[in-house]
Design an enzyme around this catalytic site. Structure first.
Site, PDB file in Angstrom:
ATOM      1  N   GLN A 137      10.000   0.605  -1.824  1.00 13.08           N
ATOM      2  CA  GLN A 137       8.765   0.345  -1.066  1.00 13.08           C
ATOM      3  C   GLN A 137       8.001  -0.881  -1.563  1.00 13.08           C
ATOM      4  O   GLN A 137       7.430  -1.614  -0.775  1.00 13.08           O
ATOM      5  CB  GLN A 137       7.886   1.595  -1.166  1.00 13.08           C
ATOM      6  CG  GLN A 137       6.590   1.543  -0.403  1.00 13.08           C
ATOM      7  CD  GLN A 137       5.848   2.864  -0.522  1.00 13.08           C
ATOM      8  OE1 GLN A 137       6.168   3.840   0.150  1.00 13.08           O
ATOM      9  NE2 GLN A 137       4.852   2.927  -1.393  1.00 13.08           N
ATOM     10  N   GLU A 138       7.980  -1.070  -2.905  1.00 10.74           N
ATOM     11  CA  GLU A 138       7.144  -2.141  -3.445  1.00 10.74           C
ATOM     12  C   GLU A 138       7.848  -2.863  -4.589  1.00 10.74           C
ATOM     13  O   GLU A 138       8.324  -2.230  -5.531  1.00 10.74           O
ATOM     14  CB  GLU A 138       5.825  -1.558  -3.985  1.00 10.74           C
ATOM     15  CG  GLU A 138       5.080  -0.784  -2.914  1.00 10.74           C
ATOM     16  CD  GLU A 138       3.875  -0.003  -3.435  1.00 10.74           C
ATOM     17  OE1 GLU A 138       3.386  -0.299  -4.550  1.00 10.74           O
ATOM     18  OE2 GLU A 138       3.437   0.916  -2.728  1.00 10.74           O
TER      19      GLU A 138
ATOM     20  N   GLU B  27       7.753   3.222 -10.500  1.00 11.80           N
ATOM     21  CA  GLU B  27       6.950   4.310  -9.940  1.00 11.80           C
ATOM     22  C   GLU B  27       7.805   5.152  -9.007  1.00 11.80           C
ATOM     23  O   GLU B  27       8.631   4.624  -8.261  1.00 11.80           O
ATOM     24  CB  GLU B  27       5.780   3.684  -9.177  1.00 11.80           C
ATOM     25  CG  GLU B  27       4.852   4.677  -8.509  1.00 11.80           C
ATOM     26  CD  GLU B  27       3.742   3.940  -7.747  1.00 11.80           C
ATOM     27  OE1 GLU B  27       3.369   2.820  -8.136  1.00 11.80           O
ATOM     28  OE2 GLU B  27       3.269   4.494  -6.751  1.00 11.80           O
TER      29      GLU B  27
ATOM     30  N   LYS C 107      -4.909   7.669  -7.718  1.00 10.63           N
ATOM     31  CA  LYS C 107      -5.417   7.356  -6.385  1.00 10.63           C
ATOM     32  C   LYS C 107      -6.551   8.325  -6.097  1.00 10.63           C
ATOM     33  O   LYS C 107      -6.320   9.540  -6.002  1.00 10.63           O
ATOM     34  CB  LYS C 107      -4.314   7.564  -5.341  1.00 10.63           C
ATOM     35  CG  LYS C 107      -3.201   6.509  -5.374  1.00 10.63           C
ATOM     36  CD  LYS C 107      -2.058   6.932  -4.461  1.00 10.63           C
ATOM     37  CE  LYS C 107      -1.085   5.803  -4.183  1.00 10.63           C
ATOM     38  NZ  LYS C 107       0.154   6.308  -3.543  1.00 10.63           N
TER      39      LYS C 107
ATOM     40  N   ARG D 181      -4.449   2.396  -1.526  1.00  4.73           N
ATOM     41  CA  ARG D 181      -3.496   3.021  -0.608  1.00  4.73           C
ATOM     42  C   ARG D 181      -2.994   1.947   0.350  1.00  4.73           C
ATOM     43  O   ARG D 181      -3.589   0.884   0.489  1.00  4.73           O
ATOM     44  CB  ARG D 181      -4.150   4.146   0.214  1.00  4.73           C
ATOM     45  CG  ARG D 181      -4.694   5.313  -0.574  1.00  4.73           C
ATOM     46  CD  ARG D 181      -3.723   5.954  -1.537  1.00  4.73           C
ATOM     47  NE  ARG D 181      -2.503   6.487  -0.960  1.00  4.73           N
ATOM     48  CZ  ARG D 181      -2.183   7.775  -0.861  1.00  4.73           C
ATOM     49  NH1 ARG D 181      -3.042   8.691  -1.280  1.00  4.73           N
ATOM     50  NH2 ARG D 181      -1.020   8.166  -0.362  1.00  4.73           N
ATOM     51  N   SER D 182      -1.926   2.272   1.064  1.00  2.00           N
ATOM     52  CA  SER D 182      -1.402   1.278   2.015  1.00  2.00           C
ATOM     53  C   SER D 182      -2.394   1.048   3.164  1.00  2.00           C
ATOM     54  O   SER D 182      -2.465  -0.048   3.719  1.00  2.00           O
ATOM     55  CB  SER D 182      -0.034   1.693   2.529  1.00  2.00           C
ATOM     56  OG  SER D 182      -0.051   3.020   3.012  1.00  2.00           O
TER      57      SER D 182
HETATM   58  P1  PGA Z   1       0.772   4.963   0.287  1.00  8.14           P
HETATM   59  O1  PGA Z   1       1.654   4.060  -0.640  1.00  8.14           O
HETATM   60  O2  PGA Z   1      -0.630   4.544   0.127  1.00  8.14           O
HETATM   61  O3  PGA Z   1       1.335   4.688   1.656  1.00  8.14           O
HETATM   62  O4  PGA Z   1       1.024   6.379  -0.153  1.00  8.14           O
HETATM   63  C1  PGA Z   1       1.273   3.629  -1.899  1.00  8.14           C
HETATM   64  C2  PGA Z   1       2.188   4.180  -2.944  1.00  8.14           C
HETATM   65  O5  PGA Z   1       3.162   4.911  -2.651  1.00  8.14           O
HETATM   66  O6  PGA Z   1       1.946   3.925  -4.114  1.00  8.14           O
HETATM   67 ZN    ZN Z   2       3.718   5.102  -4.891  1.00  9.88          ZN
END
Ligand code: PGA
Ligand code: ZN
Length: 424
Positions: A161-162, A281, A333, A362-363
């Site tokens: 994802q990142e 992560e 978060k 958050r995304s």
């Molecule tokens: P999300 O992604 O805000 O879409 O959950 C951020 C993450 O997974 O760290």
């Molecule tokens: Zn994450």
């Protein structure tokens, strides 16, 4: 003393509704907080209340959460001292009455909790980072800039994802931000030069279609070096695999083929040997405790293994991870747990067991910058708030510039100390 609590439905960075809360005190102070929203959310997160009325915003409206603030939360808090954060947060928990905050919604609760803290800070004449962190708050975090997006945050076929860069070698936060922006722009020209897409994902990173995760890491490594930085010394790398999204019926689908947790652990070990990766992560899924324990034993001495969906900023889930020896760091978060007090509890618990913490956006984000203050207040030393581009992302980084300036000579940039497990 809290005099009035207001709320409204506003839009987040993805164009979806979210909650904004305003708290007015009897001394004329007015403070406001807006709530973020995830896409790759964990199953154990506190519940974000959405209307489910398909006629408005495709069911994503938050009018019920707003009404809860106006009709129930407000009347409960009027007359309470705003500096009594733990009293306020306990009242919010009691009023909601569910373990997952599903009645009033974690969005309604978090907006209120943060707006109360901001109002108390303003009214005390303190900046939020000093109000929450006290006189010793002085550590500026290493930013982990998410410059290449995949997974649930992009429409490409990259599974991680990142892909993040962390300028650990910079001398200050301000310098780290410049390095990050320079690499970001260099990556854009590298991608363009190869005919790859420079369209963006949800967190402002580029989202090209690539054949493998290694190709993404190679492109980033090239951009770091072309921008004039030493990979592994000045700038190191981080990943968020968000592996819960890749897991079904006990198997991970990774780069097109099924993999077990052990096979993935082997894959990560190879990546760590080939690249200066300091943090991974959610390398495994949120309920794959055995996989996490195995991976932590295998790689935990050298790499930060960060639990996001695994812990959901929940002190109880974190306790379990600590006792099982699963992961060695906590992603924080605020909206996963829903109050400031519980967030601070999770951070303290992590730090007292030698777990590192990383503050996170958050995304789906807003212009709210609370997490920038919280990362300094908690001396967490690490923050991820997306790419060094797009206002909802840079709002947090810009706030950190202001905090660094306010602290002046007292400011200390966490730098290499943020990743003590890493040796170049
Ligand atoms: P999300 O992604 O805000 O879409 O959950 C951020 C993450 O997974 O760290
Ligand atoms: Zn994450």
């Amino acid at each position: 003393v809290i005099e009035q609590v207001g709320a409204r439905e506003i839009l987040d960075s993805r164009g979806n509704p979210t909650v904004e809360v305003e708290v007015a005190l009897d001394d004329g102070t007015l403070a406001r907080a807006a709530v973020p929203s995830g896409a790759s959310t964990g199953e154990h997160e506190a519940v974000e209340l959405r209307d489910g009325d398909a006629a408005r915003y495709g069911g994503k409206g938050v009018e019920r959460a707003v009404t809860g603030v106006l009709d129930e939360i407000g009347p409960e808090l009027v007359g309470v001292e705003a500096i009594e954060q733990r009293v306020v947060d306990q009242k919010l928990l009691d009023l909601d009455g569910t373990p997952d905050k599903s009645r009033l919604g974690a969005n309604a609760i978090l907006g209120t909790s943060l707006a109360v803290a901001k109002a108390a800070a303003d009214s005390s004449g303190l900046e939020l980072f000093r109000y929450v962190g006290g006189p010793n708050a002085h550590v500026l975090p290493v930013p982990l800039f998410n410059i290449l997006n995949g997974g649930a945050h992009a429409d490409n076929d990259v599974d991680v994802q990142e892909f993040m860069i962390a300028p650990i070698g910079a001398g200050s936060f301000r310098e780290a931000l410049r390095w990050g922006a320079e690499v970001y722009h260099t990556l854009k020209s590298v991608l363009k030069g190869r005919g790859l897409s420079t369209g963006l994902g949800d967190e402002g990173g580029f989202a090209p279609n690539l054949a493998s995760n290694r190709e993404a890491l190679d492109l980033i490594a090239l951009a770091v070096e072309k921008a004039g930085y030493r990979l592994g010394r000045d700038i190191v790398l981080g990943l968020d695999v968000a592996a819960t999204e890749l897991y079904e019926n006990g198997t991970y689908t990774f780069e097109g083929s099924p993999k077990t947790a052990e096979q993935l652990a082997e894959y990560y070990a190879e990546l760590v040997a080939a690249y200066p990766l300091v943090s991974i992560e959610d390398p495994l899924a949120e309920n794959d405790w055995d996989g996490w324990v195995h991976l932590t034993e295998k790689l935990g001495a050298n790499v930060q293994l960060l639990g996001d969906d695994l812990f959901v900023t929940n002190p109880e889930r974190l306790e379990e991870g600590i006792s099982r020896r699963a992961a060695n760091a906590l992603l924080v978060k605020v909206n996963q747990i829903g109050t400031l007090s519980e967030t601070l509890d999770a951070v303290s618990l992590a730090h007292s067991h030698g777990f590192k913490t990383m503050m996170s956006h958050r995304s789906g984000e807003t212009e709210d910058t609370t997490i920038a203050d919280l990362v300094v207040a908690t001396a967490s030393g690490q923050i991820k708030a997306g790419a060094p581009a797009r206002s909802e992302r840079v709002a947090k980084y810009n706030q950190l510039l202001r905090i660094e300036e306010t602290l002046g000579d007292a400011a200390r940039y966490a730098g290499e100390l943020a990743f003590p497990r890493y040796t170049p």
